[in-house]
Write a protein that holds these residues in place. Structure first.
Motif, mmCIF file in Angstrom:
data_model
loop_
_atom_site.group_PDB
_atom_site.id
_atom_site.type_symbol
_atom_site.label_atom_id
_atom_site.label_comp_id
_atom_site.label_asym_id
_atom_site.label_seq_id
_atom_site.Cartn_x
_atom_site.Cartn_y
_atom_site.Cartn_z
ATOM 1 N N TRP A 172 0.854 -1.203 0.000
ATOM 2 C CA TRP A 172 0.000 0.000 0.000
ATOM 3 C C TRP A 172 0.882 1.242 0.000
ATOM 4 C CZ3 TRP A 172 -4.969 0.933 -0.853
ATOM 5 C CH2 TRP A 172 -5.447 2.217 -0.578
ATOM 6 N N PRO A 173 0.584 2.248 -0.855
ATOM 7 C CA PRO A 173 -0.601 2.338 -1.723
ATOM 8 C C PRO A 173 -0.534 1.500 -2.994
ATOM 9 C CG PRO A 173 0.699 4.318 -1.933
ATOM 10 C CD PRO A 173 1.349 3.504 -0.838
ATOM 11 N N GLY A 174 0.659 1.069 -3.427
ATOM 12 C CA GLY A 174 0.743 0.123 -4.536
ATOM 13 C C GLY A 174 -0.076 0.530 -5.743
ATOM 14 N N TRP A 175 -0.957 -0.392 -6.148
ATOM 15 C CA TRP A 175 -1.767 -0.149 -7.345
ATOM 16 C C TRP A 175 -2.825 0.932 -7.143
ATOM 17 C CZ3 TRP A 175 -0.319 -1.456 -11.942
ATOM 18 C CH2 TRP A 175 0.502 -2.569 -12.133
ATOM 19 N N TYR A 176 -3.026 1.355 -5.899
ATOM 20 C CA TYR A 176 -4.013 2.428 -5.698
ATOM 21 C C TYR A 176 -3.579 3.706 -6.416
ATOM 22 C CZ TYR A 176 -7.466 5.462 -3.648
ATOM 23 O OH TYR A 176 -8.505 6.346 -3.490
ATOM 24 N N LEU A 177 -2.283 3.922 -6.562
ATOM 25 C CA LEU A 177 -1.813 5.114 -7.264
ATOM 26 C C LEU A 177 -2.221 5.075 -8.736
ATOM 27 C CD1 LEU A 177 1.732 5.521 -5.664
ATOM 28 C CD2 LEU A 177 -0.444 6.570 -4.977
ATOM 29 N N TRP A 178 -2.205 3.887 -9.328
ATOM 30 C CA TRP A 178 -2.696 3.744 -10.699
ATOM 31 C C TRP A 178 -4.187 4.041 -10.747
ATOM 32 C CZ3 TRP A 178 -1.825 3.948 -15.566
ATOM 33 C CH2 TRP A 178 -2.594 3.263 -16.498
ATOM 34 N N TRP A 210 -13.468 1.369 -16.713
ATOM 35 C CA TRP A 210 -12.496 1.792 -15.705
ATOM 36 C C TRP A 210 -11.863 0.580 -15.032
ATOM 37 C CZ3 TRP A 210 -11.285 1.907 -10.537
ATOM 38 C CH2 TRP A 210 -10.527 2.992 -10.086
ATOM 39 N N ASN A 211 -12.664 -0.430 -14.706
ATOM 40 C CA ASN A 211 -12.137 -1.638 -14.068
ATOM 41 C C ASN A 211 -11.197 -2.389 -15.007
ATOM 42 O OD1 ASN A 211 -12.305 -3.668 -11.771
ATOM 43 N ND2 ASN A 211 -13.038 -4.936 -13.456
ATOM 44 N N TRP A 212 -11.542 -2.444 -16.277
ATOM 45 C CA TRP A 212 -10.671 -3.076 -17.273
ATOM 46 C C TRP A 212 -9.332 -2.347 -17.345
ATOM 47 C CZ3 TRP A 212 -8.832 -0.781 -21.812
ATOM 48 C CH2 TRP A 212 -8.143 -1.637 -22.683
ATOM 49 N N ALA A 213 -9.373 -1.009 -17.398
ATOM 50 C CA ALA A 213 -8.129 -0.239 -17.475
ATOM 51 C C ALA A 213 -7.305 -0.388 -16.198
ATOM 52 C CB ALA A 213 -8.449 1.238 -17.730
ATOM 53 N N TYR A 214 -7.983 -0.493 -15.054
ATOM 54 C CA TYR A 214 -7.275 -0.646 -13.778
ATOM 55 C C TYR A 214 -6.544 -1.983 -13.706
ATOM 56 C CZ TYR A 214 -6.652 -1.387 -8.752
ATOM 57 O OH TYR A 214 -6.129 -1.661 -7.508
ATOM 58 N N ARG A 215 -7.166 -3.037 -14.217
ATOM 59 C CA ARG A 215 -6.585 -4.374 -14.112
ATOM 60 C C ARG A 215 -5.620 -4.709 -15.238
ATOM 61 N NH1 ARG A 215 -8.746 -6.970 -10.010
ATOM 62 N NH2 ARG A 215 -10.796 -6.298 -9.194
ATOM 63 N N LEU A 216 -5.664 -3.966 -16.321
ATOM 64 C CA LEU A 216 -4.820 -4.267 -17.483
ATOM 65 C C LEU A 216 -3.337 -4.340 -17.157
ATOM 66 C CD1 LEU A 216 -4.613 -4.843 -20.511
ATOM 67 C CD2 LEU A 216 -4.569 -2.344 -20.890
ATOM 68 N N GLN A 266 -1.933 -4.745 -14.308
ATOM 69 C CA GLN A 266 -1.692 -5.772 -13.296
ATOM 70 C C GLN A 266 -1.588 -7.150 -13.943
ATOM 71 O OE1 GLN A 266 -4.140 -5.306 -9.648
ATOM 72 N NE2 GLN A 266 -4.976 -3.472 -10.623
ATOM 73 N N ARG A 267 -2.421 -7.388 -14.972
ATOM 74 C CA ARG A 267 -2.329 -8.651 -15.682
ATOM 75 C C ARG A 267 -1.013 -8.755 -16.445
ATOM 76 N NH1 ARG A 267 -7.959 -7.602 -16.661
ATOM 77 N NH2 ARG A 267 -7.426 -6.626 -18.654
ATOM 78 N N SER A 268 -0.584 -7.622 -16.996
ATOM 79 C CA SER A 268 0.666 -7.624 -17.765
ATOM 80 C C SER A 268 1.867 -7.846 -16.870
ATOM 81 C CB SER A 268 0.809 -6.290 -18.508
ATOM 82 O OG SER A 268 -0.283 -6.088 -19.378
ATOM 83 N N ALA A 269 1.764 -7.439 -15.576
ATOM 84 C CA ALA A 269 2.892 -7.541 -14.673
ATOM 85 C C ALA A 269 3.068 -8.948 -14.110
ATOM 86 C CB ALA A 269 2.721 -6.558 -13.503
ATOM 87 N N ARG A 270 2.088 -9.841 -14.323
ATOM 88 C CA ARG A 270 2.169 -11.181 -13.757
ATOM 89 C C ARG A 270 3.094 -12.065 -14.588
ATOM 90 N NH1 ARG A 270 -4.339 -11.827 -12.695
ATOM 91 N NH2 ARG A 270 -4.462 -10.385 -10.937
#
Length: 381
Positions: free
Chosen positions: A94-100, A369-375, A377-381
């Protein structure tokens, strides 16, 4: 490509969705006076009390002015607290992905400002959320210190501005313009870009207040404001907001334009705290299946981003010259037609949101918005 998932059963805080729906439709109660003013958004901020109709309009504006925006700000703080808890449960940073997440919110607000509405709040919320994200996990003492500091800065600024207005050194009056009755959509868009500093001033100077309310919302959630056994807390909020805030706000509403800053930026947040106590109390007292009103408010609350953006788009299409031009056509019928326009838009969005959620889990903008938020994160796995 964004996909819309079928709506599953989910566990949510029912009162929180209702409050969010009230806040979204309540902000339209403020914005509708902006859309329906033929002289443009800036001119809509003030009203001259010169007759019976003007007093009715002032009373109607008082019902919404600043209160639901402050309530929405408290809810953003509660949402940030929920995000923080979720990240901690997952063991994430935290805040981690919250900044995105905040970056996406800022982008959404920027597009909303440029393409639709001069007084967007999302950009300001995005900036505030970044600051508060670094405060949300700190000690109670540290958070109280920040709340006191931000509150002091805000009150000092509003106090100085009010003194200047009382002495005639500061004025919010603006020259009339026909840009919104005769101008094209592209001309209005250009105006928002050209007058950026004027239209975005509020979004900047309310950051201390927003920080205070974000932290207050998070702390009230921790204190159990939605818990069944915390009616005493809700009663104190109602006593503070309605017993102190409402009488003072009534005075400033009719005291003249010199008190505009206090009327909008000091007293409405107090009343918003009362609403945060009142609405869960009312929801908890209801028995049986939710009625049409509660279902509609809940649906708007669950699709809050979509409703906020699209209701402003509908207001622009209905009122501006490049659309139906109703602001100029029905200026003679103020304030009654404005009230009817607000009610019609609210009823429309409660209906549309309810129908949408019968099939989809999220609102249309929420899904994108949810798709853009998770995009990423999926690429980073």
């Amino acid at each position: 490509m964004t996909t819309l998932q079928q709506a599953p059963a989910s566990t949510r805080i029912g009162a929180l969705d209702v409050i969010r729906g009230v806040a979204i439709l309540g902000t339209l109660g403020t914005n509708i006076w902006i859309f329906t003013n033929p002289q443009g958004p800036a001119a809509a901020l003030n009203i001259t009390l010169d007759g019976g109709a003007s007093y009715v309009e002032a009373a109607l504006r008082w019902l919404a002015n600043g209160k639901f925006l402050a309530l929405l700000t408290l809810l953003f703080g509660i949402g940030l607290e929920l995000q923080y808890r979720s990240a901690k449960r997952r063991g994430g940073k935290w805040p981690g992905w919250y900044l995105w997440r905040a970056g996406l919110l800022f982008t959404e607000g920027l597009l909303h400002y440029v393409l639709i509405f001069e007084y967007d709040v999302l950009m300001s919320y995005a900036v505030t959320s970044i600051l508060v994200a670094y405060l949300i996990g700190r000690s109670d003492r540290a958070q109280r210190g920040w709340m006191i500091a931000m509150g002091t800065v805000h009150v000092a600024f509003i106090g100085l501005a009010t003194i200047g207005m009382l002495h005639g050194d500061v004025s919010l009056s603006t020259p009339p313009t026909d840009l919104y009755t005769r101008g094209s959509y592209l001309e209005q868009l250009s105006g928002r870009l050209t007058d950026w500093s004027s239209y975005r001033a509020e979004a900047i100077f309310v950051i201390p207040l927003s920080t205070l309310l974000f932290l207050a919302g998070a702390r009230l959630y921790r204190a159990g404001v939605f818990n069944a056994d915390q009616q005493r807390l809700r009663n104190r909020l109602m006593l503070f907001g309605f017993g102190i805030g409402v009488p003072l706000n009534l005075v400033t509403t009719f005291a003249g334009p010199e008190w505009f800053m206090v009327d909008r930026y000091i007293l409405p947040p107090m009343i918003a705290l009362g609403l945060l106590g009142l609405i869960p109390t009312v929801v908890a007292s209801l028995r049986g299946e939710p009625g049409a009103l509660r279902r509609g408010l809940t649906a708007v609350g669950r699709t809050a981003l979509s409703c906020y953006v699209f209701q402003n788009l509908v207001g622009a299409v209905l009122c501006y010259g490049w659309g139906l031009g109703l602001a100029a056509q029905f200026d003679w019928a103020r304030p009654w037609w404005v009230l009817l326009a607000w009610a019609a838009i609210c009823a429309t969005f409660m209906t549309l949101a309810s129908l949408w959620l019968r099939r989809f889990e999220r609102g249309p903008l929420e899904a994108v918005w949810n798709w853009a938020y998770r995009l990423p994160q999926r690429s980073a796995r």
